[in-house]
Design a protein around this motif. Structure first.
Motif, PDB file in Angstrom:
ATOM      1  N   GLN A  35       0.834  -1.198   0.000  1.00 47.60           N
ATOM      2  CA  GLN A  35       0.000   0.000   0.000  1.00 47.60           C
ATOM      3  C   GLN A  35       0.873   1.253   0.000  1.00 47.60           C
ATOM      4  O   GLN A  35       1.958   1.275   0.573  1.00 47.60           O
ATOM      5  CB  GLN A  35      -0.924   0.006   1.226  1.00 47.60           C
ATOM      6  N   VAL A  37      -0.027   4.169   1.368  1.00 51.38           N
ATOM      7  CA  VAL A  37      -0.196   4.817   2.664  1.00 51.38           C
ATOM      8  C   VAL A  37      -0.248   3.728   3.727  1.00 51.38           C
ATOM      9  O   VAL A  37      -1.075   2.821   3.658  1.00 51.38           O
ATOM     10  CB  VAL A  37      -1.497   5.651   2.688  1.00 51.38           C
ATOM     11  N   GLU A  38       0.629   3.847   4.717  1.00 53.14           N
ATOM     12  CA  GLU A  38       0.686   2.811   5.745  1.00 53.14           C
ATOM     13  C   GLU A  38      -0.536   2.859   6.659  1.00 53.14           C
ATOM     14  O   GLU A  38      -1.112   1.840   6.998  1.00 53.14           O
ATOM     15  CB  GLU A  38       1.958   2.985   6.570  1.00 53.14           C
ATOM     16  N   ASN A  39      -0.939   4.066   7.054  1.00 53.71           N
ATOM     17  CA  ASN A  39      -2.076   4.226   7.948  1.00 53.71           C
ATOM     18  C   ASN A  39      -3.062   5.206   7.309  1.00 53.71           C
ATOM     19  O   ASN A  39      -2.859   6.417   7.360  1.00 53.71           O
ATOM     20  CB  ASN A  39      -1.604   4.736   9.306  1.00 53.71           C
ATOM     21  N   PRO A  40      -4.146   4.727   6.710  1.00 53.80           N
ATOM     22  CA  PRO A  40      -5.090   5.618   6.023  1.00 53.80           C
ATOM     23  C   PRO A  40      -5.755   6.633   6.952  1.00 53.80           C
ATOM     24  O   PRO A  40      -6.036   7.749   6.544  1.00 53.80           O
ATOM     25  CB  PRO A  40      -6.133   4.678   5.431  1.00 53.80           C
ATOM     26  N   MET A  41      -5.988   6.278   8.213  1.00 51.16           N
ATOM     27  CA  MET A  41      -6.608   7.197   9.155  1.00 51.16           C
ATOM     28  C   MET A  41      -5.687   8.388   9.434  1.00 51.16           C
ATOM     29  O   MET A  41      -6.115   9.542   9.436  1.00 51.16           O
ATOM     30  CB  MET A  41      -6.931   6.472  10.462  1.00 51.16           C
ATOM     31  N   GLU A  42      -4.411   8.114   9.628  1.00 55.71           N
ATOM     32  CA  GLU A  42      -3.449   9.184   9.877  1.00 55.71           C
ATOM     33  C   GLU A  42      -3.311  10.091   8.652  1.00 55.71           C
ATOM     34  O   GLU A  42      -3.213  11.309   8.775  1.00 55.71           O
ATOM     35  CB  GLU A  42      -2.091   8.583  10.239  1.00 55.71           C
ATOM     36  N   MET A  43      -3.346   9.502   7.473  1.00 56.50           N
ATOM     37  CA  MET A  43      -3.266  10.289   6.247  1.00 56.50           C
ATOM     38  C   MET A  43      -4.491  11.190   6.105  1.00 56.50           C
ATOM     39  O   MET A  43      -4.376  12.334   5.658  1.00 56.50           O
ATOM     40  CB  MET A  43      -3.146   9.361   5.043  1.00 56.50           C
ATOM     41  N   GLY A  44      -5.651  10.707   6.514  1.00 59.71           N
ATOM     42  CA  GLY A  44      -6.860  11.529   6.482  1.00 59.71           C
ATOM     43  C   GLY A  44      -6.760  12.716   7.415  1.00 59.71           C
ATOM     44  O   GLY A  44      -7.175  13.831   7.072  1.00 59.71           O
ATOM     45  N   ASP A  47      -4.387  15.233   5.822  1.00 61.16           N
ATOM     46  CA  ASP A  47      -5.050  15.936   4.723  1.00 61.16           C
ATOM     47  C   ASP A  47      -6.006  16.995   5.252  1.00 61.16           C
ATOM     48  O   ASP A  47      -6.067  18.102   4.734  1.00 61.16           O
ATOM     49  CB  ASP A  47      -5.818  14.960   3.829  1.00 61.16           C
TER      50      ASP A  47
END
Length: 70
Positions: A35, A37-44, A47
């Motif tokens: 993937q 992005v390792e952690n989608p929540m952190e990326m959100g 952003d």
């Protein structure tokens, strides 16, 4: 000379015919280590913070001010 040019052009046109992901390769691409992005929540969260801060200058096409009070 013309035959060589014709052969090279035919080979270059057929070189991209096998692009794409095969069905049996999709399991490898679905693994967590593949993937972007390792952690989608952190990326959100990142952003949201970026677009809240850059909202006054048009960063990310979101409405709102630079103060973060969307």
């Amino acid at each position: 000379m013309r035959r060589i040019l014709l052969l090279v052009s035919i080979l270059s046109l057929t070189a991209c015919t096998s692009l794409g992901v095969k069905p049996w390769e999709r399991d490898l691409l679905a693994k967590p280590e593949m993937q972007l992005v390792e952690n989608p929540m952190e990326m959100g969260f990142e952003d949201h913070t970026y677009f809240s801060k850059e909202g006054s200058s048009g960063g990310g096409s979101f409405a709102g001010g630079g103060c973060g009070c969307n």
